[in-house]
Design an enzyme around this catalytic site. Structure first.
Site, PDB file in Angstrom:
ATOM      1  N   GLU A 115       0.846  -1.191   0.000  1.00 12.01           N
ATOM      2  CA  GLU A 115       0.000   0.000   0.000  1.00 12.01           C
ATOM      3  C   GLU A 115       0.886   1.247   0.000  1.00 12.01           C
ATOM      4  O   GLU A 115       1.945   1.273   0.647  1.00 12.01           O
ATOM      5  CB  GLU A 115      -0.880  -0.011   1.245  1.00 12.01           C
ATOM      6  CG  GLU A 115      -1.843   1.164   1.341  1.00 12.01           C
ATOM      7  CD  GLU A 115      -2.620   1.184   2.645  1.00 12.01           C
ATOM      8  OE1 GLU A 115      -3.711   1.784   2.672  1.00 12.01           O
ATOM      9  OE2 GLU A 115      -2.136   0.588   3.649  1.00 12.01           O
TER      10      GLU A 115
ATOM     11  N   CYS B  99      -4.544  -3.373   4.546  1.00  7.78           N
ATOM     12  CA  CYS B  99      -4.074  -2.798   5.801  1.00  7.78           C
ATOM     13  C   CYS B  99      -5.091  -2.895   6.941  1.00  7.78           C
ATOM     14  O   CYS B  99      -5.383  -3.973   7.430  1.00  7.78           O
ATOM     15  CB  CYS B  99      -3.624  -1.349   5.563  1.00  7.78           C
ATOM     16  SG  CYS B  99      -2.408  -0.750   6.781  1.00  7.78           S
TER      17      CYS B  99
ATOM     18  N   LYS C 236     -10.372   0.324  -0.725  1.00  6.63           N
ATOM     19  CA  LYS C 236     -10.249   0.142   0.724  1.00  6.63           C
ATOM     20  C   LYS C 236     -11.463   0.708   1.449  1.00  6.63           C
ATOM     21  O   LYS C 236     -11.869   1.850   1.215  1.00  6.63           O
ATOM     22  CB  LYS C 236      -8.967   0.820   1.217  1.00  6.63           C
ATOM     23  CG  LYS C 236      -8.662   0.590   2.695  1.00  6.63           C
ATOM     24  CD  LYS C 236      -7.342   1.258   3.062  1.00  6.63           C
ATOM     25  CE  LYS C 236      -6.974   1.059   4.519  1.00  6.63           C
ATOM     26  NZ  LYS C 236      -5.707   1.749   4.867  1.00  6.63           N
TER      27      LYS C 236
END
Length: 470
Positions: free
Chosen positions: A40, A173, A140
């Site tokens: 990321e 993440c 995300k």
């Protein structure tokens, strides 16, 4: 068909990220890699506002609506230079490629969610096949203080199929701590692997990058291909290719250079579930654990007589104390002596430790419990049982971040958790991920068992998530 495939993870350096990403891709070309995963923020970097990141955003057509090979059709859409380059890299390398970038999507004023500047901006993972076709994209959902990006109006739950290893899931993440999309994806029994770009800031003792990556692989019995950005000055390091039983990992807080991890992993990962009853119940420590957890008295016979002890809380146990760990107010009890049985409780959760120390070290350890809302850098409900090395010999140092230890333990750690979503967090000295010998439920308690640590114990914890209470 081969039973294994070759994965490649880039623990990306923060210096000149796009150039470094390309160099490491070139390094992977000669080793027969099937899939490569980049971290990321590895292309555009950090610390953008919504406005300042805009020149770096690619337009992102929906792969569900459009079949597109950016390398072969570079002029089909404007503002897609990064997608074109990634597509050509996948084609040249004859490998699936997963990368993270910022994307933009125009919207109209009649869209009630449309931002004032007339566009959505997303933190996006893209997947390209080995012929450069855009397979899918994941935007995300659980953003972590990312003012430059929008949260999608609906959760992307993205899986993709490959000819070399079957089905993969994907998320990014901070998503790993939430039910959607991370856990929901794994309700599909065909998902055997997860690709996981991240820019994770390590937080010890419970949430270092390689610690949570490995725990997720063990908890769900999947392979996790975790590519974390490498930025030691921000505490960001730690990538790995994790199977439920083994890890190939990289963690370095000294060098600014990134690292390429290449490993062969099984198409059908073997988890710890099959070992729950494999270790014999004749082992004395496990027999004692089973007696304690069942509430029966435990008896031992020596040459003269039989000694029994009630499997209940010892009133002579060390006193409890409170200390901050991971910004949460843990209740703890010191772990003294060469062997023992301890219990500590908070709200509805009671944690237990049965331990034996082959040799005593001049270090303080503690057993801690927390049952409640974590409210710093996100709000979510957790139940935690944790055996941790303290920062010093004072009890108020318990919960501090440490990475080195010499204390050796053989132990059972267990608790009466109210959730089935429990992650075994396990680190030994030098930021080394460790695997439990045994995990499972026994008499409504979830336990972790370990003998023969590779090095001194830093953290052994059971980290429960009660998603329905978020």
């Amino acid at each position: 068909m081969p039973s294994r495939f070759t994965a490649c993870i880039m623990s990306g350096a923060s210096r000149k990220p796009a150039l470094f990403l390309f160099i490491c891709y070139v390094a992977a070309l000669g080793v027969g890699v099937h899939i490569i995963v980049f971290p990321e923020d590895g292309i555009h970097g950090f610390n953008f506002t919504r406005t300042s990141i805009y020149p770096y955003l690619d337009f992102m057509p929906s792969p569900q609506l459009v079949k597109w090979n950016p390398c072969l059709e570079p002029h089909r859409f404007n503002d897609t230079e990064v997608l074109q380059r990634l597509s050509c890299m996948a084609t040249k390398g004859d490998m699936f490629l997963v990368a993270n970038l910022g994307t933009k999507q125009p919207c109209h004023s009649n869209d009630p969610g449309c931002p004032n500047d007339g566009r959505y901006q997303f933190n996006t993972n893209v997947i390209f096949s080995n012929n450069g076709t855009l397979v899918d994209r994941y935007r995300k959902h659980n953003l972590y203080f990312e003012a430059a990006f929008d949260t999608p109006l609906e959760v992307d739950r993205i899986t993709f199929d490959t000819p070399f290893a079957g089905r993969f899931g994907i998320f990014t993440c901070f998503d790993i701590l939430f039910f959607d999309p991370a856990v929901r994806l794994l309700r599909d029994p065909e998902v055997k692997h997860v690709v996981y770009p991240s820019a994770w800031m390590n937080q010890l003792p419970l949430l270092a990058a390689i610690e949570i990556q490995k725990a997720f692989a063990i908890a769900f019995g999947v392979n996790v291909l975790a590519a974390n950005i490498h930025h030691p000055s921000l505490g960001m390091t730690g990538s790995g290719i994790h199977t439920p039983l083994k890890s190939f990992w990289y963690h370095d807080m000294e060098s600014p250079e990134g690292h390429l991890i290449i490993a062969q992993v099984a198409k059908n990962p073997v988890g710890l579930a099959g070992t729950e009853n494999a270790t014999g119940k004749t082992d004395p420590s496990h027999s004692r654990f089973l007696k304690i957890v069942s509430g029966e008295p435990y008896c031992e016979k020596d040459a003269q007589e039989v000694h029994c002890e009630a499997a209940k809380w010892n009133m002579d146990a060390p006193p409890t104390f409170h200390s901050e760990m991971m910004y949460d107010n843990f209740t703890l009890v010191p772990v003294w002596g060469k062997e023992g049985y301890l219990q500590v409780c908070s709200n509805s959760l009671c944690c237990h430790l049965l331990y034996d120390r082959p040799t005593l070290s001049q270090e303080l350890y503690a057993l801690g419990v927390f049952d409640g809302f974590h409210t710093v850098h996100g709000t979510y409900y957790i139940q935690v049982c944790a055996l941790v090395k303290c920062g010093g010999l004072d009890i108020h140092t318990c919960g501090q971040e440490i990475t080195e230890a010499t204390g050796m333990f053989e132990f059972h750690l267990w608790g009466n958790f109210s959730t089935s979503y429990i992650f075994p967090l396990f680190l030994t000295s030098g930021m080394t991920p460790e695997s439990p010998d045994q995990l499972g439920w026994e008499n409504d308690h979830y336990f972790l068992r370990k003998r023969g640590l590779s090095s001194g114990l830093v953290t052994a914890a059971l980290y429960g998530r009660l998603y329905e209470k978020n």
